[in-house]
Scaffold this motif. Structure first.
Motif, PDB file in Angstrom:
ATOM      1  N   LYS A 250       0.838  -1.203   0.000  1.00 54.57           N
ATOM      2  CA  LYS A 250       0.000   0.000   0.000  1.00 54.57           C
ATOM      3  C   LYS A 250       0.870   1.249   0.000  1.00 54.57           C
ATOM      4  CE  LYS A 250      -3.659  -2.427   2.507  1.00 54.57           C
ATOM      5  NZ  LYS A 250      -4.462  -2.476   3.741  1.00 54.57           N
ATOM      6  N   PRO A 251       0.260   2.416  -0.233  1.00 55.79           N
ATOM      7  CA  PRO A 251       1.047   3.655  -0.187  1.00 55.79           C
ATOM      8  C   PRO A 251       1.685   3.859   1.177  1.00 55.79           C
ATOM      9  CG  PRO A 251      -1.088   4.043  -1.222  1.00 55.79           C
ATOM     10  CD  PRO A 251      -1.128   2.655  -0.662  1.00 55.79           C
ATOM     11  N   LEU A 252       2.778   4.610   1.202  1.00 55.91           N
ATOM     12  CA  LEU A 252       3.413   4.973   2.458  1.00 55.91           C
ATOM     13  C   LEU A 252       2.462   5.831   3.283  1.00 55.91           C
ATOM     14  CD1 LEU A 252       6.923   6.049   1.099  1.00 55.91           C
ATOM     15  CD2 LEU A 252       6.327   3.846   2.099  1.00 55.91           C
ATOM     16  N   THR A 253       2.551   5.709   4.601  1.00 58.32           N
ATOM     17  CA  THR A 253       1.801   6.606   5.468  1.00 58.32           C
ATOM     18  C   THR A 253       2.455   7.982   5.427  1.00 58.32           C
ATOM     19  OG1 THR A 253       3.151   6.093   7.400  1.00 58.32           O
ATOM     20  CG2 THR A 253       1.209   4.686   6.999  1.00 58.32           C
ATOM     21  N   MET A 254       1.817   8.958   6.055  1.00 62.43           N
ATOM     22  CA  MET A 254       2.434  10.287   6.105  1.00 62.43           C
ATOM     23  C   MET A 254       3.762  10.249   6.860  1.00 62.43           C
ATOM     24  SD  MET A 254      -0.462  13.226   6.467  1.00 62.43           S
ATOM     25  CE  MET A 254       0.847  14.415   6.470  1.00 62.43           C
ATOM     26  N   LYS A 255       3.814   9.471   7.929  1.00 61.31           N
ATOM     27  CA  LYS A 255       5.053   9.358   8.697  1.00 61.31           C
ATOM     28  C   LYS A 255       6.152   8.738   7.845  1.00 61.31           C
ATOM     29  CE  LYS A 255       6.894   7.526  13.043  1.00 61.31           C
ATOM     30  NZ  LYS A 255       6.568   6.778  14.291  1.00 61.31           N
ATOM     31  N   GLU A 256       5.822   7.683   7.102  1.00 61.17           N
ATOM     32  CA  GLU A 256       6.808   7.040   6.231  1.00 61.17           C
ATOM     33  C   GLU A 256       7.209   7.961   5.087  1.00 61.17           C
ATOM     34  OE1 GLU A 256       5.539   2.329   6.715  1.00 61.17           O
ATOM     35  OE2 GLU A 256       4.457   3.612   5.307  1.00 61.17           O
ATOM     36  N   SER A 257       6.249   8.741   4.589  1.00 59.40           N
ATOM     37  CA  SER A 257       6.545   9.696   3.513  1.00 59.40           C
ATOM     38  C   SER A 257       7.500  10.772   3.992  1.00 59.40           C
ATOM     39  CB  SER A 257       5.247  10.334   2.993  1.00 59.40           C
ATOM     40  OG  SER A 257       4.384   9.361   2.446  1.00 59.40           O
TER      41      SER A 257
ATOM     42  N   SER B  78     -13.157  15.914  22.129  1.00 57.84           N
ATOM     43  CA  SER B  78     -11.767  15.512  21.888  1.00 57.84           C
ATOM     44  C   SER B  78     -11.301  16.047  20.547  1.00 57.84           C
ATOM     45  CB  SER B  78     -11.623  13.982  21.923  1.00 57.84           C
ATOM     46  OG  SER B  78     -12.524  13.369  21.026  1.00 57.84           O
ATOM     47  N   GLU B  79      -9.981  16.142  20.407  1.00 59.63           N
ATOM     48  CA  GLU B  79      -9.378  16.658  19.180  1.00 59.63           C
ATOM     49  C   GLU B  79      -8.307  15.713  18.663  1.00 59.63           C
ATOM     50  OE1 GLU B  79      -8.173  20.855  18.475  1.00 59.63           O
ATOM     51  OE2 GLU B  79      -8.587  21.062  20.626  1.00 59.63           O
ATOM     52  N   VAL B  80      -8.177  15.666  17.344  1.00 57.08           N
ATOM     53  CA  VAL B  80      -7.037  15.033  16.681  1.00 57.08           C
ATOM     54  C   VAL B  80      -6.499  16.057  15.699  1.00 57.08           C
ATOM     55  CG1 VAL B  80      -6.256  13.151  15.186  1.00 57.08           C
ATOM     56  CG2 VAL B  80      -8.037  12.714  16.902  1.00 57.08           C
ATOM     57  N   ILE B  81      -5.188  16.270  15.704  1.00 57.12           N
ATOM     58  CA  ILE B  81      -4.602  17.247  14.788  1.00 57.12           C
ATOM     59  C   ILE B  81      -3.627  16.549  13.838  1.00 57.12           C
ATOM     60  CG2 ILE B  81      -4.905  19.140  16.424  1.00 57.12           C
ATOM     61  CD1 ILE B  81      -1.894  18.984  17.021  1.00 57.12           C
ATOM     62  N   LEU B  82      -3.190  17.302  12.856  1.00 53.98           N
ATOM     63  CA  LEU B  82      -2.327  16.760  11.803  1.00 53.98           C
ATOM     64  C   LEU B  82      -1.107  16.054  12.373  1.00 53.98           C
ATOM     65  CD1 LEU B  82      -1.380  16.429   8.892  1.00 53.98           C
ATOM     66  CD2 LEU B  82      -0.581  18.802   8.944  1.00 53.98           C
ATOM     67  N   LYS B  83      -0.463  16.623  13.368  1.00 51.66           N
ATOM     68  CA  LYS B  83       0.754  16.023  13.930  1.00 51.66           C
ATOM     69  C   LYS B  83       0.499  14.629  14.492  1.00 51.66           C
ATOM     70  CE  LYS B  83       3.458  20.184  14.920  1.00 51.66           C
ATOM     71  NZ  LYS B  83       4.132  20.992  15.968  1.00 51.66           N
ATOM     72  N   ASP B  84      -0.747  14.364  14.883  1.00 46.45           N
ATOM     73  CA  ASP B  84      -1.073  13.036  15.415  1.00 46.45           C
ATOM     74  C   ASP B  84      -1.038  11.959  14.336  1.00 46.45           C
ATOM     75  OD1 ASP B  84      -1.532  14.019  18.019  1.00 46.45           O
ATOM     76  OD2 ASP B  84      -3.575  14.627  17.482  1.00 46.45           O
ATOM     77  N   LEU B  85      -1.107  12.376  13.074  1.00 48.50           N
ATOM     78  CA  LEU B  85      -1.062  11.408  11.968  1.00 48.50           C
ATOM     79  C   LEU B  85       0.370  11.055  11.590  1.00 48.50           C
ATOM     80  CD1 LEU B  85      -3.845  12.813   9.580  1.00 48.50           C
ATOM     81  CD2 LEU B  85      -4.084  11.393  11.623  1.00 48.50           C
ATOM     82  N   LEU B  86       1.322  11.808  12.107  1.00 48.63           N
ATOM     83  CA  LEU B  86       2.732  11.623  11.733  1.00 48.63           C
ATOM     84  C   LEU B  86       3.465  10.710  12.716  1.00 48.63           C
ATOM     85  CD1 LEU B  86       3.543  15.288  10.711  1.00 48.63           C
ATOM     86  CD2 LEU B  86       3.244  13.354   9.199  1.00 48.63           C
TER      87      LEU B  86
END
Length: 483
Positions: A177-184, A475-483
């Motif tokens: 599958k495609p790389l995750t954002m962290k892997e990218s 609750s909140e989830v922000i962009l940095k949590d995806l990395l």
């Protein structure tokens, strides 16, 4: 760059294949440009006798056999001349003879890359492969046969789910599958490209985690410059990539394009029934085959709405580049414009940028569900995910509602998630608050759920605190949590 970044699960699986005490037959599939060839070449580099044959698209049977002959000479370097094979059965028999000369020396890795392009209908390759595996190769304990293809549905139908001679012969599969954002981010960092999370996200919303696309990113340029160069210059890789990609994957790519285009036209959210009505396809094998091919290649995904049966699924485009191409690049191709050097800088100020970025960020979030669940600290509580919407009948006074993401939980609770893209902290206005309250009320009313409802905001930069956020958001989830 020869190092394999990320891909930890895949590398672990390949290591088990390599160290196995028996013959292995591994099938790898995934969309084109995703890094299948790179993964196999670099993982098995110097780990044994390595034979590779790559299929060529739209190439004659004769040339494919010539390529096989050249690969034999290159790999085994025979002392005496060998006859060029005239059939795949003869070719694989020759390969077996050479393999047996090295049977006790080392691991033997056979890699057939882009097998669907090699095994055309009248080639006889699948039958020859079936015969050679069942009579010879599966008895060689140190032999590892690896086949891969970008036409994922072909690999699934003809190998993994085959009912003929190769039935149950596959010993393992990898869906790359495609790389995750962290892997990218790690991939780009290895190239010396370090971007802020919001600029990394904008790149990801355009090209996804496709290594071949990420490899085109230049150091020292902003996301706007990179996108402009790759997507809005006629020589840019992604300006003409879409139709090349579809033609290389699907035999009748016009039909697949028609389906993709219709899903996008309907707001990237359409039921199978609505798709049949709008395209004129009959509910049968033809449409099912096209949808399966698009799904297995990673372009679309079926989502079952919360509290609905499996047959009530909706279809969405989940490939970032496809969404971007249809919204931004295709209109320019049709009018053959002179593209301004700062096209993307100017386009990102248009109202339709907001619509596209909303869909694209939602697609990114749906690929990072595990990271979202982890951020919410409900890894052991999450029971399932889905989308949900209610469309009132014509003339009804009832309010409709659509929820981007519903996370059902084992602890008698549900997270209703609102996904918002913004270049700064998101501000919940009075009208936003009214809309969010309506979504919760309609959801509770129509699903008749007795579970506790928690409102989760998933945003890029977080939400700005005000009376509405304090009252509504749990609750909140922000962009940095995806990395």
């Amino acid at each position: 760059m020869n190092k394999i970044l990320g891909r930890e699960q895949e590398k672990s699986k390949l290591l088990k294949v390599l160290n196995s005490k028996q013959a292995e037959f591994l099938a790898i599939y995934g969309r084109r440009r995703i890094g299948k060839t790179f993964l196999i070449r670099h993982f098995f580099n110097k780990k044994g006798l390595y034979f590779e044959l790559m299929g060529q698209h739209d190439t004659s049977y004769k040339i494919q056999l010539e390529n096989f002959y050249i690969a034999i000479l290159k790999t085994f370097q025979p002392d005496i001349p060998i006859k060029k094979p005239e059939s795949w059965k003869e070719a694989l028999s020759i390969l077996t003879i050479f393999i047996k000369k090295h049977i006790f020396d080392q691991k033997i890795i056979l890699f057939f890359d882009e097998l669907p392009w090699l095994a055309t209908k009248r080639s006889g390759l699948l039958q020859a492969l079936d015969y050679e595996w069942n009579t010879e190769w599966n008895q060689i304990d140190n032999l590892k046969l690896i086949v891969c293809g970008s036409a994922s549905s072909w690999i699934i139908d003809n190998l993994i789910n085959d009912k003929g001679g190769l039935h149950n012969r596959i010993t393992g599969t990898i869906h790359l599958k495609p790389l995750t954002m962290k892997e990218s981010a790690a991939y780009l960092k290895s190239k010396g490209v370090i971007l802020k999370p919001i600029q990394l996200l904008e790149l990801y919303m355009v090209m996804g985690g496709v290594p071949f696309y990420l490899n085109q990113v230049e150091k020292g340029k902003s996301s706007i410059q990179i996108i402009n160069n790759l997507c809005f210059q006629e020589e840019g890789l992604l300006f003409n990539e879409f139709h090349r990609l579809f033609r290389s994957l699907f035999y009748h790519s016009d039909a697949h394009y028609k389906i993709i285009r219709e899903i996008a036209r309907k707001g990237n959210n359409i039921s199978r029934k609505a798709l049949i009505e709008s395209t004129g396809y009959k509910s049968g094998g033809g449409l099912k085959k096209i949808l399966n091919e698009l799904k297995s290649s990673g372009f679309i995904k079926e989502f079952v709405p919360f509290n609905k049966k499996e047959r009530d699924y909706v279809i969405k485009i989940v490939d970032e580049y496809t969404l971007f191409f249809l919204q931004w690049i295709e209109p320019l191709q049709s009018i053959s414009p002179i593209i301004h050097p700062n096209y993307w800088l100017n386009a990102s100020k248009e109202p339709k940028y907001r619509t596209w970025s909303g869909f694209a960020f939602e697609a990114v979030c749906m690929k990072h569900i595990n990271q979202i669940i982890k951020s919410l600290k409900i890894e052991n509580l999450a029971a399932g995910i889905g989308r949900w919407q209610f469309i009132p009948s014509k003339g009804s006074k009832n309010n409709g509602a659509q929820i981007d993401l519903v996370i059902d939980r084992f602890d008698k609770s549900i997270n209703i998630c609102e996904i918002k893209f913004a270049n700064e902290k998101y501000v919940i206005s009075k009208s936003d608050a009214k809309n969010l309250v309506n979504k919760i009320n309609v959801f509770e009313s129509k699903t008749k759920t007795k579970k506790q409802i928690f409102l989760t905001m998933i945003t890029t930069m977080g939400i700005k605190k005000n009376i509405w956020s304090e009252d509504l958001v749990d609750s909140e989830v922000i962009l940095k949590d995806l990395l």
